[in-house]
Write a protein that holds these residues in place. Sequence first.
Motif, PDB file in Angstrom:
ATOM      1  N   TRP A   1      55.760 -42.540  13.186  1.00 31.98           N
ATOM      2  CA  TRP A   1      55.088 -41.349  12.686  1.00 31.98           C
ATOM      3  C   TRP A   1      53.806 -41.774  11.996  1.00 31.98           C
TER       4      TRP A   1
ATOM      5  N   ASN B   1      50.887 -38.050  19.617  1.00 32.64           N
ATOM      6  CA  ASN B   1      51.873 -39.114  19.374  1.00 32.64           C
ATOM      7  C   ASN B   1      52.944 -38.676  18.375  1.00 32.64           C
ATOM      8  N   ASP B   2      52.536 -37.942  17.338  1.00 33.28           N
ATOM      9  CA  ASP B   2      53.514 -37.442  16.366  1.00 33.28           C
ATOM     10  C   ASP B   2      54.486 -36.457  17.016  1.00 33.28           C
ATOM     11  N   LEU B   3      54.008 -35.614  17.896  1.00 32.31           N
ATOM     12  CA  LEU B   3      54.903 -34.678  18.589  1.00 32.31           C
ATOM     13  C   LEU B   3      55.884 -35.427  19.486  1.00 32.31           C
ATOM     14  N   ARG B   4      55.425 -36.472  20.166  1.00 38.36           N
ATOM     15  CA  ARG B   4      56.338 -37.295  20.981  1.00 38.36           C
ATOM     16  C   ARG B   4      57.389 -37.960  20.095  1.00 38.36           C
TER      17      ARG B   4
ATOM     18  N   LEU C   1      58.518 -36.894  17.165  1.00 35.63           N
ATOM     19  CA  LEU C   1      59.463 -35.885  16.682  1.00 35.63           C
ATOM     20  C   LEU C   1      60.411 -35.405  17.774  1.00 35.63           C
ATOM     21  N   HIS C   2      59.993 -35.500  19.012  1.00 35.45           N
ATOM     22  CA  HIS C   2      60.852 -35.105  20.126  1.00 35.45           C
ATOM     23  C   HIS C   2      62.047 -36.054  20.263  1.00 35.45           C
ATOM     24  N   THR C   3      61.848 -37.336  19.978  1.00 34.45           N
ATOM     25  CA  THR C   3      62.926 -38.330  20.042  1.00 34.45           C
ATOM     26  C   THR C   3      62.798 -39.269  18.840  1.00 34.45           C
ATOM     27  N   PRO C   4      63.170 -38.795  17.647  1.00 36.25           N
ATOM     28  CA  PRO C   4      63.043 -39.652  16.462  1.00 36.25           C
ATOM     29  C   PRO C   4      64.062 -40.784  16.492  1.00 36.25           C
TER      30      PRO C   4
ATOM     31  N   THR D   1      67.763 -44.897  20.066  1.00 33.26           N
ATOM     32  CA  THR D   1      66.426 -44.536  20.535  1.00 33.26           C
ATOM     33  C   THR D   1      65.326 -45.458  20.018  1.00 33.26           C
TER      34      THR D   1
END
Length: 165
Positions: free
Chosen positions: A3, A23-26, A28-31, A61
Motif C-alpha cells: 500500500w 496500484n492501491d486498488l489492486r 486492496l483487491h487482494t490484501p 497471498t
Amino acid sequence: MAWTTPPSFAGVMDNADWTIYANDLRFLHTPPACVLERDANQNIAYATDTAITFTTETADTDGMHSNVSNTSRITFQTAGRYFTSGLMGYAQNLTSARRAYIYKNGTTFQVSENMPDTADGLAYLNPHTTDYYTASTYVELMAYQLSGGTLAVTVATFAASWVGA
C-alpha cells in the motif's frame, strides 16, 4: 505490492498519481492474508511451550508461510495492521488446564486463551489479536498443557489478514 499513501493534490492528477491509485486498488483487491491448517495430530509434552507446525496453506497471498522451513510461522512481508487468529483443539483429558497463545518473534507474548480440563470431547481455544507488524516480523501459535503427560492437539488453524496501514 504494498500500500502506498495516495498523494494529496490540488488540481489535475498526473500519470504518477494515477499509477499510485491503480496500484492501491489492486492491493486492496487482494490484501496480504494467510490461512494455515494442520492435517495430523501434534503431541504436546507436559509443561512445555510448543509451536504448532502447519502443513497446509489454505491461502497465502503474500508469501507469508513456508511449507519447507519455519513451518510454525506466519512472517509478514508487508508492514501494516493485521488481525491474527488461531484455533486449536486439544484431545479430551480430565486433568488440569490447556492454553493456546500467539507469540511475536519468538519472545513477545501477544494474547492467550486458557481452558480447564474437560470430559466433553475436545477443548477448543481461539486466541486472537489485532496489532501492527513491520515487514519480517513473525507470529506463531503456541500450545501449553498441564495434563501430567503428553496430550495431542487434534485440530489447528492459524490465520493473519491485513486490515490497514
